[in-house]
Design an enzyme around this catalytic site. Structure first.
Site, PDB file in Angstrom:
ATOM      1  N   HIS A   5      75.753  -6.599  20.061  1.00 25.93           N
ATOM      2  CA  HIS A   5      76.188  -5.837  18.884  1.00 25.93           C
ATOM      3  C   HIS A   5      76.863  -4.554  19.349  1.00 25.93           C
ATOM      4  CE1 HIS A   5      73.149  -7.576  15.744  1.00 25.93           C
ATOM      5  NE2 HIS A   5      73.760  -8.513  16.422  1.00 25.93           N
ATOM      6  N   PRO A  52      58.794   2.311  15.623  1.00 27.10           N
ATOM      7  CA  PRO A  52      59.809   1.318  15.962  1.00 27.10           C
ATOM      8  C   PRO A  52      61.230   1.638  15.492  1.00 27.10           C
ATOM      9  CG  PRO A  52      58.358   0.504  14.230  1.00 27.10           C
ATOM     10  CD  PRO A  52      57.775   1.791  14.702  1.00 27.10           C
ATOM     11  N   LYS A  81      62.895   1.544  20.670  1.00 31.79           N
ATOM     12  CA  LYS A  81      62.812   2.036  22.051  1.00 31.79           C
ATOM     13  C   LYS A  81      61.630   1.503  22.869  1.00 31.79           C
ATOM     14  CE  LYS A  81      66.417   4.464  22.372  1.00 31.79           C
ATOM     15  NZ  LYS A  81      67.346   3.365  22.543  1.00 31.79           N
ATOM     16  N   TYR A 120      70.816   5.427  21.040  1.00 29.87           N
ATOM     17  CA  TYR A 120      70.468   4.083  20.567  1.00 29.87           C
ATOM     18  C   TYR A 120      70.774   3.023  21.626  1.00 29.87           C
ATOM     19  CZ  TYR A 120      69.487   0.425  17.171  1.00 29.87           C
ATOM     20  OH  TYR A 120      68.926  -0.639  16.518  1.00 29.87           O
TER      21      TYR A 120
HETATM   22  P1  FAD Z   1      52.524  -4.957  25.574  1.00 23.13           P
HETATM   23  O1  FAD Z   1      53.703  -5.768  25.178  1.00 23.13           O
HETATM   24  O2  FAD Z   1      51.570  -4.516  24.516  1.00 23.13           O
HETATM   25  O3  FAD Z   1      51.752  -5.777  26.682  1.00 23.13           O
HETATM   26  C1  FAD Z   1      50.455  -5.427  27.121  1.00 23.13           C
HETATM   27  C2  FAD Z   1      49.741  -6.680  27.577  1.00 23.13           C
HETATM   28  O4  FAD Z   1      48.474  -6.312  28.128  1.00 23.13           O
HETATM   29  C3  FAD Z   1      49.458  -7.635  26.425  1.00 23.13           C
HETATM   30  O5  FAD Z   1      49.936  -8.915  26.738  1.00 23.13           O
HETATM   31  C4  FAD Z   1      47.952  -7.586  26.267  1.00 23.13           C
HETATM   32  O6  FAD Z   1      47.413  -8.814  25.810  1.00 23.13           O
HETATM   33  C5  FAD Z   1      47.507  -7.241  27.679  1.00 23.13           C
HETATM   34  N1  FAD Z   1      46.190  -6.590  27.751  1.00 23.13           N
HETATM   35  C6  FAD Z   1      45.665  -5.637  26.939  1.00 23.13           C
HETATM   36  N2  FAD Z   1      44.432  -5.291  27.329  1.00 23.13           N
HETATM   37  C7  FAD Z   1      44.166  -6.026  28.427  1.00 23.13           C
HETATM   38  C8  FAD Z   1      43.031  -6.116  29.280  1.00 23.13           C
HETATM   39  N3  FAD Z   1      41.939  -5.378  29.081  1.00 23.13           N
HETATM   40  N4  FAD Z   1      43.067  -6.995  30.298  1.00 23.13           N
HETATM   41  C9  FAD Z   1      44.181  -7.750  30.522  1.00 23.13           C
HETATM   42  N5  FAD Z   1      45.278  -7.712  29.742  1.00 23.13           N
HETATM   43  C10 FAD Z   1      45.272  -6.854  28.705  1.00 23.13           C
HETATM   44  N6  FAD Z   1      60.531  -2.018  21.146  1.00 23.13           N
HETATM   45  C11 FAD Z   1      61.862  -2.053  21.442  1.00 23.13           C
HETATM   46  O7  FAD Z   1      62.233  -1.691  22.556  1.00 23.13           O
HETATM   47  N7  FAD Z   1      62.815  -2.491  20.538  1.00 23.13           N
HETATM   48  C12 FAD Z   1      62.450  -2.901  19.293  1.00 23.13           C
HETATM   49  O8  FAD Z   1      63.312  -3.355  18.538  1.00 23.13           O
HETATM   50  C13 FAD Z   1      61.046  -2.843  18.930  1.00 23.13           C
HETATM   51  N8  FAD Z   1      60.627  -3.252  17.719  1.00 23.13           N
HETATM   52  C14 FAD Z   1      59.288  -3.385  17.481  1.00 23.13           C
HETATM   53  C15 FAD Z   1      58.898  -3.906  16.279  1.00 23.13           C
HETATM   54  C16 FAD Z   1      57.540  -4.067  16.022  1.00 23.13           C
HETATM   55  C17 FAD Z   1      57.124  -4.653  14.710  1.00 23.13           C
HETATM   56  C18 FAD Z   1      56.568  -3.718  17.012  1.00 23.13           C
HETATM   57  C19 FAD Z   1      55.083  -3.932  16.775  1.00 23.13           C
HETATM   58  C20 FAD Z   1      56.949  -3.174  18.202  1.00 23.13           C
HETATM   59  C21 FAD Z   1      58.309  -2.989  18.454  1.00 23.13           C
HETATM   60  N9  FAD Z   1      58.736  -2.467  19.665  1.00 23.13           N
HETATM   61  C22 FAD Z   1      60.091  -2.407  19.927  1.00 23.13           C
HETATM   62  C23 FAD Z   1      57.774  -2.005  20.671  1.00 23.13           C
HETATM   63  C24 FAD Z   1      57.512  -3.019  21.783  1.00 23.13           C
HETATM   64  O9  FAD Z   1      57.105  -4.241  21.245  1.00 23.13           O
HETATM   65  C25 FAD Z   1      56.452  -2.470  22.755  1.00 23.13           C
HETATM   66  O10 FAD Z   1      56.795  -1.163  23.112  1.00 23.13           O
HETATM   67  C26 FAD Z   1      56.336  -3.354  24.017  1.00 23.13           C
HETATM   68  O11 FAD Z   1      55.617  -4.521  23.733  1.00 23.13           O
HETATM   69  C27 FAD Z   1      55.640  -2.605  25.161  1.00 23.13           C
HETATM   70  O12 FAD Z   1      55.480  -3.455  26.259  1.00 23.13           O
HETATM   71  P2  FAD Z   1      54.228  -3.314  27.232  1.00 23.13           P
HETATM   72  O13 FAD Z   1      54.407  -4.355  28.271  1.00 23.13           O
HETATM   73  O14 FAD Z   1      54.051  -1.910  27.630  1.00 23.13           O
HETATM   74  O15 FAD Z   1      52.960  -3.635  26.318  1.00 23.13           O
HETATM   75  C1  DHB Z   2      64.153  -4.593  15.277  1.00 20.53           C
HETATM   76  C2  DHB Z   2      63.071  -3.751  15.398  1.00 20.53           C
HETATM   77  C3  DHB Z   2      63.276  -2.400  15.381  1.00 20.53           C
HETATM   78  O1  DHB Z   2      62.246  -1.567  15.508  1.00 20.53           O
HETATM   79  C4  DHB Z   2      64.544  -1.860  15.236  1.00 20.53           C
HETATM   80  O2  DHB Z   2      64.698  -0.527  15.206  1.00 20.53           O
HETATM   81  C5  DHB Z   2      65.608  -2.714  15.128  1.00 20.53           C
HETATM   82  C6  DHB Z   2      65.408  -4.093  15.150  1.00 20.53           C
HETATM   83  C7  DHB Z   2      63.923  -6.056  15.297  1.00 20.53           C
HETATM   84  O3  DHB Z   2      62.755  -6.456  15.424  1.00 20.53           O
HETATM   85  O4  DHB Z   2      64.898  -6.811  15.176  1.00 20.53           O
END
Ligand code: FAD
Ligand code: DHB
Length: 407
Positions: free
Chosen positions: A78, A303, A307, A399
């Site tokens: 995009h 969200p 980021k 962004y």
């Molecule tokens: P996580 O993905 O949370 O991974 C952590 C892992 O550790 C998990 O698999 C969990 O099961 C595991 N774990 C936890 N505790 C333990 C334990 N005790 N022992 C072993 N394993 C464990 N981010 C963006 O960049 N762009 C977006 O568009 C965006 N939109 C979002 C929309 C929504 C609705 C949500 C909820 C989040 C969004 N985010 C977005 C945020 C993004 O999903 C998170 O920031 C991302 O998942 C972070 O990655 P991580 O690997 O740090 O953590």
């Molecule tokens: C999506 C999630 C977001 O938080 C955002 O800012 C844009 C798109 C998505 O899940 O597509």
């Protein structure tokens, strides 16, 4: 008491989210051994619907890592987004495109987080045969202040295990065990609203994301593929998703995203609607001894700025370089600088996410943010952002993601 089964690796990685899996791949590319330990099973991790927007530097890194084959084929590049809002209370909403390509010469890619996770797991587990232990229980970290930290857990077969390592990466998300052990200072803000998100089997009607400011509350129009639309509406905190029937969700989406010439295709929800609370959180420092926090374990962004996943991946890029330098060259300077280096980008993303969240959501009219003055400021900021090239460029460069190492 039965003996724990012992093993050893260089880096013990807790969590198989984007942070843990990208770190494992970067270390592997540099010839450093790692074991990834994950509480959930593989099916759960691969199906968890979350983020969807990849910054330009994230895509570039995944490409350099050689794990972007499917992303190149199926990801949706995009070159802009729309901000949709009414110029004055009661006026019809209008679309204002922020043209990333024109303003900053690059763009973002829409590709589901769980697709990134699937690609990384296929690469590590299926292709390379490297270790990811799923279904670990009662995981605990030990001796993180020493040069010989270890991790204990009970494996999926019920056996007690211990892993000795040089470094532990706490990539276990917001609810993991790593952050409490680091016990750093926490800077936090909890927002007075949440997002209700749905994934609909319906063809998107636009090629780009729409962020809508509306008197009823914020709405976001996004997508996952030419057949699947991803949609969010602002809801009060503690909303029970079962209070929102499908009809009520579509009604809110039609109202809040209404704009001349814009239609929304409805379709069956592919999974149950979910509610995500909105918070900002930064833990600092992101290190204690030989334990390093990365991703959501260290910081949370609301969200709105898309980021979270991108920041998680930026952290582990810094961590991988630092770990490789320490383990291969005996130089700990990168590890010493890790927290400060990451926190600079973290705070930039925190500010941007707070800015987008504050500008676009409806705050309670009885509070400072939602009174007439607060709403006047929001409209002014929206107008300024879409009419000033300087303001639009600032939004665009944040962004699409500032180059890694630039902040
Ligand atoms: P996580 O993905 O949370 O991974 C952590 C892992 O550790 C998990 O698999 C969990 O099961 C595991 N774990 C936890 N505790 C333990 C334990 N005790 N022992 C072993 N394993 C464990 N981010 C963006 O960049 N762009 C977006 O568009 C965006 N939109 C979002 C929309 C929504 C609705 C949500 C909820 C989040 C969004 N985010 C977005 C945020 C993004 O999903 C998170 O920031 C991302 O998942 C972070 O990655 P991580 O690997 O740090 O953590
Ligand atoms: C999506 C999630 C977001 O938080 C955002 O800012 C844009 C798109 C998505 O899940 O597509």
């Amino acid at each position: 008491m039965t003996q724990r089964r012992e093993s050893r690796t260089q880096v013990g990685i807790v969590g198989a989210g984007p942070a843990g899996l990208v770190l494992a791949k970067l270390l592997d590319l540099a010839g450093v051994e790692a074991v990834v330990l994950e509480a959930r099973d593989r099916g759960y991790v691969e199906a968890r619907v979350r983020a969807g927007v990849l910054e330009a530097p994230t895509v570039e890194l995944l490409r350099e890592m050689g794990v972007a084959g499917r992303l190149e084929r199926e990801g949706m590049p995009h070159t802009g987004i729309s901000l949709r809002f009414a110029e004055a209370p009661g006026a019809p909403a209008q679309d204002h495109r922020i043209d990333f390509a024109d303003l900053v010469g690059t763009g973002i890619t829409v590709y589901g987080q769980q697709e990134v996770v699937k690609d990384l797991l296929a690469d590590r587990v299926d292709d390379a045969g490297l270790p990811v232990e799923f279904g670990v229980a009662d995981l605990a970290l030990h001796d993180v202040d020493s040069d010989a930290p270890s991790i204990t857990w009970t494996d999926a077969d019920g056996a007690d295990r211990v892993l000795h390592c040089d470094v532990i990466a706490g990539c276990d998300g917001f609810h993991g065990v790593s952050r409490p052990l680091v016990a750093p200072d926490i800077a936090e803000r909890v927002y007075p609203f949440s997002w209700l998100g749905v994934l609909a089997k319906a063809a998107p009607t636009t090629d780009e994301l729409v962020y809508a400011h509306h008197d009823d509350g914020f709405a976001l129009y996004s997508m996952r593929s030419p057949e699947v639309t991803r949609l969010y509406v602002q809801v009060p905190n503690d909303t029970d998703p079962s209070d929102w029937s499908d009809a009520r969700i579509w009604d809110a989406l039609h109202t809040r995203l209404a704009c001349d010439g814009f239609t929304i295709n409805e379709g069956e929800f592919i999974e149950k609607p979910s509610v995500t609370p909105m918070r900002s959180m930064v833990a600092s420092p992101m290190r204690r001894g030989r334990l390093f926090l990365a991703g959501d374990a260290a910081h949370i962004v609301p969200p709105t700025g898309a980021k979270g996943m991108n920041l998680a991946i930026a952290d582990v890029r810094v961590l991988a370089d630092a770990v490789v330098r320490a383990l291969r060259e005996g130089d700990d300077a990168g590890l010493a600088a890790y927290s400060d280096t990451c926190l600079r980008r973290v705070w930039r993303a925190e500010h941007f996410s707070w800015f987008m969240t504050s500008m676009l959501h409806r705050f309670d009219p009885a509070t400072e943010g939602g009174d007439a003055f607060g709403v006047g400021l929001q409209r002014s900021q929206l107008r300024y952002t879409v009419t000033s090239r300087a303001a639009a460029t600032s939004l665009a460069e944040n962004y699409v993601g500032l180059p890694h190492g630039a902040v």
